[in-house]
Scaffold this motif. Structure first.
Motif, PDB file in Angstrom:
ATOM      1  N   ASN A 227      -6.726   1.613   2.705  1.00  0.00           N
ATOM      2  CA  ASN A 227      -7.456   2.868   2.842  1.00  0.00           C
ATOM      3  C   ASN A 227      -7.003   3.895   1.798  1.00  0.00           C
ATOM      4  O   ASN A 227      -7.784   4.741   1.367  1.00  0.00           O
ATOM      5  CB  ASN A 227      -7.243   3.439   4.249  1.00  0.00           C
ATOM      6  CG  ASN A 227      -7.825   2.529   5.329  1.00  0.00           C
ATOM      7  OD1 ASN A 227      -8.679   1.699   5.060  1.00  0.00           O
ATOM      8  ND2 ASN A 227      -7.350   2.679   6.560  1.00  0.00           N
TER       9      ASN A 227
ATOM     10  N   GLU B  55     -12.631  -1.881   2.356  1.00  0.00           N
ATOM     11  CA  GLU B  55     -13.244  -1.600   3.672  1.00  0.00           C
ATOM     12  C   GLU B  55     -14.312  -0.516   3.597  1.00  0.00           C
ATOM     13  O   GLU B  55     -14.296   0.454   4.378  1.00  0.00           O
ATOM     14  CB  GLU B  55     -12.158  -1.238   4.699  1.00  0.00           C
ATOM     15  CG  GLU B  55     -11.228  -2.391   4.996  1.00  0.00           C
ATOM     16  CD  GLU B  55     -10.291  -2.168   6.193  1.00  0.00           C
ATOM     17  OE1 GLU B  55     -10.223  -1.048   6.713  1.00  0.00           O
ATOM     18  OE2 GLU B  55      -9.635  -3.147   6.597  1.00  0.00           O
TER      19      GLU B  55
ATOM     20  N   GLU C 220      -6.387  -9.033   3.914  1.00  0.00           N
ATOM     21  CA  GLU C 220      -5.543  -8.347   4.906  1.00  0.00           C
ATOM     22  C   GLU C 220      -5.582  -9.156   6.192  1.00  0.00           C
ATOM     23  O   GLU C 220      -6.659  -9.345   6.769  1.00  0.00           O
ATOM     24  CB  GLU C 220      -6.029  -6.925   5.201  1.00  0.00           C
ATOM     25  CG  GLU C 220      -5.764  -5.945   4.075  1.00  0.00           C
ATOM     26  CD  GLU C 220      -6.096  -4.502   4.442  1.00  0.00           C
ATOM     27  OE1 GLU C 220      -5.929  -4.139   5.624  1.00  0.00           O
ATOM     28  OE2 GLU C 220      -6.526  -3.774   3.537  1.00  0.00           O
TER      29      GLU C 220
ATOM     30  N   GLU D   9       0.856  -1.194   0.000  1.00  0.00           N
ATOM     31  CA  GLU D   9       0.000   0.000   0.000  1.00  0.00           C
ATOM     32  C   GLU D   9       0.887   1.237   0.000  1.00  0.00           C
ATOM     33  O   GLU D   9       1.994   1.227   0.552  1.00  0.00           O
ATOM     34  CB  GLU D   9      -0.899  -0.012   1.250  1.00  0.00           C
ATOM     35  CG  GLU D   9      -1.765   1.248   1.363  1.00  0.00           C
ATOM     36  CD  GLU D   9      -2.860   1.161   2.433  1.00  0.00           C
ATOM     37  OE1 GLU D   9      -2.937   0.138   3.146  1.00  0.00           O
ATOM     38  OE2 GLU D   9      -3.647   2.119   2.530  1.00  0.00           O
TER      39      GLU D   9
ATOM     40  N   TYR E 228      -6.780  -8.225  12.087  1.00  0.00           N
ATOM     41  CA  TYR E 228      -5.477  -7.965  12.709  1.00  0.00           C
ATOM     42  C   TYR E 228      -5.577  -8.342  14.176  1.00  0.00           C
ATOM     43  O   TYR E 228      -6.595  -8.101  14.810  1.00  0.00           O
ATOM     44  CB  TYR E 228      -5.108  -6.486  12.578  1.00  0.00           C
ATOM     45  CG  TYR E 228      -4.876  -6.048  11.147  1.00  0.00           C
ATOM     46  CD1 TYR E 228      -3.662  -6.304  10.523  1.00  0.00           C
ATOM     47  CD2 TYR E 228      -5.870  -5.393  10.415  1.00  0.00           C
ATOM     48  CE1 TYR E 228      -3.429  -5.905   9.211  1.00  0.00           C
ATOM     49  CE2 TYR E 228      -5.650  -4.988   9.104  1.00  0.00           C
ATOM     50  CZ  TYR E 228      -4.426  -5.247   8.497  1.00  0.00           C
ATOM     51  OH  TYR E 228      -4.193  -4.861   7.204  1.00  0.00           O
TER      52      TYR E 228
END
Ligand code: AHR
Length: 502
Positions: free
Chosen positions: A74, A177, A296, A29, A248
């Motif tokens: 994001n 997301e 992720e 990212e 996570y």
């Protein structure tokens, strides 16, 4: 007194399914130093003519990643892909609203594809389109620029930018997301479901063979979890192939026993999403199955204050640079076991992220690149976890956790490769005691232990740093024996183990 042994039974007649190599994916990212001074650093002594760090490339190859997701995260929800293509001196500097940084755009789609190709012939790019501030038209433009051979304005633009051959990107994420209020352009499930379905149908007009991923929940704790998936899939079921999962894990308030059992949560998450997908499929009377893209996952110390930016609008700031301990590596190994145990439905997974940002590979600008503790279980699983996952039966002593109640001390899976060999991946969650392991091998012609390797350390906080990059690495365990169809091994306290049988 030594512990009661954990027992494992393997039989090739009972399988979970074949491992999709894309289970060993990762993620790049535009965030912190993942791209800039991570994989791309023109002027670094190890940089090639494209500014790609070859020392990092060597580690990426050793890590064995099969898919690399890009450019967010994001970040993608405010990204204009056009900013990252064409002559470098014409590329704009922009505010990145996701991470409150400044993006130079000196690395973009063409550079990313060059990086993926250099990483290896079997490494596949996975692109995300911006469905936060943008929509169907820009997604169509991006796919045409990337994948159409020639003869249109956008494909000719790619050729003029130096890329004659189309990029051939097969895997596409429809946003990122979108259920999260932190996401630029956050949407309700109804709004996102419609947009994702329209985008998917439009993209398939360019290429019906694309593999499309709809956004699932940002994590299992979201208030909208499961309802979000059901609503989004009701709109997109026929148009997409996968739904995404993100998770996570971190140790909270010193509760290491629960942290070591993080995979309990991951497995429950996977099973809940599978149930939701199949429920929607049943309602639609569809024979199609939606698979899972766990695009992720990792250990991430989000609660630590230094995980977030100190000063706003910096270029490539040092953020999210978690330094992983051997404990984190054991948990990461257990998360890999959870993914393998669900290989029948998890077809893509991406360790987030690849370099510097919550990553297995670290770099110093102008300096060295090294392996974090978490590098090792991932590299071993990617190397030895190819084949068919066996549906192992586990009978293990348990321990008490505050978060999950009684949890088996042994977490394990087994993968049978094409040559008939079997690799066991096993974690001992006991922080203090070794765990004897008895494995019964039915119907498998195995007669020797090729290697028993373990990652464990007397210091649970041991970590690798630029000054001591080899402090934590797998070591050989002697004494594991295979006789008359039974394997006996001892798993060190709090350890990740790879036992290869031939
Ligand atoms: O991987 C870091 C961030 O975590 C990603 O940008 C986002 O998708 C997730 O919340």
């Amino acid at each position: 007194m030594s512990r009661t042994a954990a027992r494992l039974t393997l039989d090739p007649a009972f399988t979970v399914g074949p491992v999709d190599p894309r289970l060993f994916g990762s993620f790049v990212e535009h965030l912190g130093r993942c791209v800039h001074t991570g994989i791309h650093e023109p002027g670094h002594p190890a940089a090639d003519a494209d500014g790609i760090r070859t020392d990092v490339l060597d580690l990426v190859r050793e890590l064995g990643v099969t898919v690399i997701r890009y450019p967010g995260g994001n970040f993608v929800s405010g990204y204009r892909w056009e900013d990252g293509v064409g002559p470098l001196d014409e590329r704009p500097r922009r505010l990145d609203l996701a991470w409150r940084s400044t993006e130079s755009n000196r690395f973009g789609l063409g550079e990313f594809i060059a990086f993926v190709r250099k990483a290896g012939p079997r490494v596949e790019p996975m692109m995300a389109v911006n469905l936060g501030t943008r929509g169907v038209a820009e997604a169509l433009d991006l796919v045409e620029y990337a994948n159409h051979p020639s003869g249109t304005e956008l494909s000719e633009r790619r050729i003029a930018h130096g890329d004659k051959d189309p990029f051939g990107i097969r895997l596409w994420c429809l946003g990122n997301e979108m259920d999260g209020t932190w996401q630029t352009g956050h949407k309700t499930a109804e709004e996102y479901g419609r947009l994702a379905a329209e985008t998917a149908r439009a993209l398939r007009r360019i290429d019906p063979g694309l593999e499309l991923v709809a956004c699932g929940s940002s994590h299992r704790g979201m208030e909208t979890f499961a309802a979000w998936e059901a609503t989004v899939l009701a709109e997109t079921y026929d148009a997409v192939d996968h739904i995404s999962l993100h998770a996570y894990y971190e140790e909270v308030d010193g509760d290491r026993d629960s942290f070591l059992a993080s995979a309990v949560d991951m497995e429950a998450f996977i099973e809940a999403v599978v149930a939701t997908c199949d429920h929607v499929g049943a309602r639609l009377k569809s024979t199609k199955k939606i698979n899972l893209s766990f695009d992720e996952w990792n250990v991430w110390y989000q609660r630590r204050p230094d995980s977030h930016p100190v000063e706003e609008w910096q270029e490539a700031p040092r953020i999210l640079e978690d330094v992983y301990t051997v404990t984190d590596a054991v948990v990461l190994g257990s998360l890999l076991i959870a993914l393998l145990r669900h290989a029948d439905r998890v077809s893509v997974a991406c360790l987030a992220q690849l370099v510097n940002v919550i990553a297995p590979i670290m770099t110093e600008p102008g300096g060295a690149a090294w392996r974090q503790t978490t590098f090792h279980p991932f590299a071993q699983a990617s190397r030895y976890g190819r084949g068919t996952v066996l549906d192992v039966r586990v009978d293990s002593p348990t321990y008490g956790t505050a978060r999950f109640g009684a949890v088996p001390l042994l977490h394990a899976t087994a993968v049978r490769n094409d040559a008939g060999g079997v690799t066991l991946f096993a974690v001992n969650r006991d922080r203090n005691q070794p765990l004897p392991l008895d494995v019964t091998l039915h119907g498998l012609e195995l007669n020797r232990v090729v290697e028993h390797s373990a990652l464990a350390d007397a210091d649970p906080e041991a970590r690798n740093t630029v000054d001591e990059p080899e402090r934590v690495r797998p070591h050989r365990v002697d004494g594991s024996a295979l006789t008359d169809g039974r394997l006996h091994a001892v798993l060190e306290p709090m350890s990740w183990n790879v036992i290869r049988l031939a």
